[in-house]
Design an enzyme around this catalytic site. Structure first.
Site, PDB file in Angstrom:
ATOM      1  N   GLY A   1       0.655  -1.177  -0.014  1.00  0.00           N
ATOM      2  CA  GLY A   1      -0.188  -0.093   0.097  1.00  0.00           C
ATOM      3  C   GLY A   1       0.750   1.267  -0.071  1.00  0.00           C
TER       4      GLY A   1
ATOM      5  N   SER B   1      -2.943   1.993  -5.192  1.00  0.00           N
ATOM      6  CA  SER B   1      -2.809   3.116  -4.743  1.00  0.00           C
ATOM      7  C   SER B   1      -3.693   3.385  -3.572  1.00  0.00           C
ATOM      8  CB  SER B   1      -2.814   4.028  -5.833  1.00  0.00           C
ATOM      9  OG  SER B   1      -4.121   4.231  -6.667  1.00  0.00           O
ATOM     10  N   ASN B   2      -4.787   2.642  -3.511  1.00  0.00           N
ATOM     11  CA  ASN B   2      -5.979   2.890  -2.329  1.00  0.00           C
ATOM     12  C   ASN B   2      -6.393   1.536  -2.266  1.00  0.00           C
ATOM     13  OD1 ASN B   2      -7.982   3.968  -1.081  1.00  0.00           O
ATOM     14  ND2 ASN B   2      -7.460   5.852  -1.364  1.00  0.00           N
TER      15      ASN B   2
ATOM     16  N   HIS C   1      -4.335  15.742   2.192  1.00  0.00           N
ATOM     17  CA  HIS C   1      -4.014  14.774   3.109  1.00  0.00           C
ATOM     18  C   HIS C   1      -3.366  15.367   4.274  1.00  0.00           C
ATOM     19  CE1 HIS C   1      -4.572  11.852  -0.061  1.00  0.00           C
ATOM     20  NE2 HIS C   1      -4.636  10.915   0.731  1.00  0.00           N
TER      21      HIS C   1
ATOM     22  N   LYS D   1       1.857  12.814   5.502  1.00  0.00           N
ATOM     23  CA  LYS D   1       1.936  12.142   4.208  1.00  0.00           C
ATOM     24  C   LYS D   1       3.319  12.428   3.472  1.00  0.00           C
ATOM     25  CE  LYS D   1      -0.355  10.746   0.234  1.00  0.00           C
ATOM     26  NZ  LYS D   1       0.013   9.298   0.528  1.00  0.00           N
TER      27      LYS D   1
ATOM     28  N   GLY E   1      -0.786   8.766  -4.207  1.00  0.00           N
ATOM     29  CA  GLY E   1      -0.955   7.726  -5.327  1.00  0.00           C
ATOM     30  C   GLY E   1      -2.382   7.587  -5.844  1.00  0.00           C
TER      31      GLY E   1
END
Length: 240
Positions: free
Chosen positions: A75, A101-102, A135, A139, A145
């Site tokens: 991840g 990416s998620n 975010h 991060k 991503g």
């Protein structure tokens, strides 16, 4: 299943809670304080590894999983420039990699919505698209991503845009991505189409890390017994 957690920060702890609640076992927990314990011998105690660390360490960790012949769910974002290289190694060594990416089901549905909207908008050149992602301040990569996946999907479906640019003034044929870091935001992604007359926007907001953690654990369970390179489209294609 027996899980090796590579990365025991906020995301790793969330994954641990979900895994235990769904009757799985954590047999190895690796963070920056015990990285020396990430050995083939220790990894082989697990059925699958889940890797959420940093862009700088992700590839090394993945290759260690390949060395131990342990499937790995990744991840970590921000290392995409080496993704094709890692996929090639995975296939050559007959190993197992799941990258997304998620891992949120909602976000992956949002990916499809984004591509559909882009396909509708490609004949309406009066609308200019851009992406905003927000975010938390911890991060380490920008854009996220998820934002890159959204941008790539939009570019492919739209046809009138050739590339994305980060936090800059886009030229004709370019897509701007604005990355904002503030507070403890789990993740908000918005796609805008703006004209002189009006604006269309679609947005996904994560309320917590729970959805990401649940998706990663689900991917880990799905991955066992498989060989090759996989992603959320493979997993979701069996659900729909």
């Amino acid at each position: 299943m027996k899980i090796a957690l590579i990365g025991y920060g906020k995301m790793g702890k969330e994954i641990e809670q979900i895994a235990i609640a769904t009757h799985h076992e954590i047999v190895l927990k690796i963070d920056e304080n015990n990285i020396a314990e990430l050995t083939p011998e220790n990894l082989k105690k697990a059925d699958v590894a889940i890797e959420f660390t940093t862009p700088q360490s992700a590839v090394t960790n993945i290759l260690k999983c390949f060395e131990a012949s342990v499937p790995v769910v990744v991840g970590t974002t921000g290392w995409l420039e080496r993704l094709e290289e890692v996929k090639k190694i995975c296939l050559e060594k007959n190993q197992t990699l799941f990258y997304a990416s998620n891992y949120s089901i909602g976000v992956n549905l949002f990916f499809k919505l984004n591509e559909y909207l882009a396909s509708l908008m490609k004949v309406h050149s009066e609308y200019f698209p851009f992406i905003e992602e927000i975010h938390h301040i911890h991060k380490k990569d920008a854009p996220s991503g998820t934002a890159i996946t959204l941008a790539d999907g939009l570019i492919k479906a739209h046809g009138g845009i050739s590339k994305w640019v980060l936090n800059g003034e886009p030229k004709e044929g370019e897509l701007a991505i604005d990355s904002i870091r503030v507070g403890e935001v789990s993740g908000t992604h918005t796609i805008f189409y703006t004209s002189e007359a009006d604006e269309i926007k679609i947005s996904h907001e994560a309320f917590s890390r729970k959805g990401f953690a649940e998706g990663a654990v689900h991917a880990a369970a799905w991955l066992i017994g498989k060989k090759g390179v996989f992603g959320m489209k493979d997993l979701l294609s069996e659900k729909h």
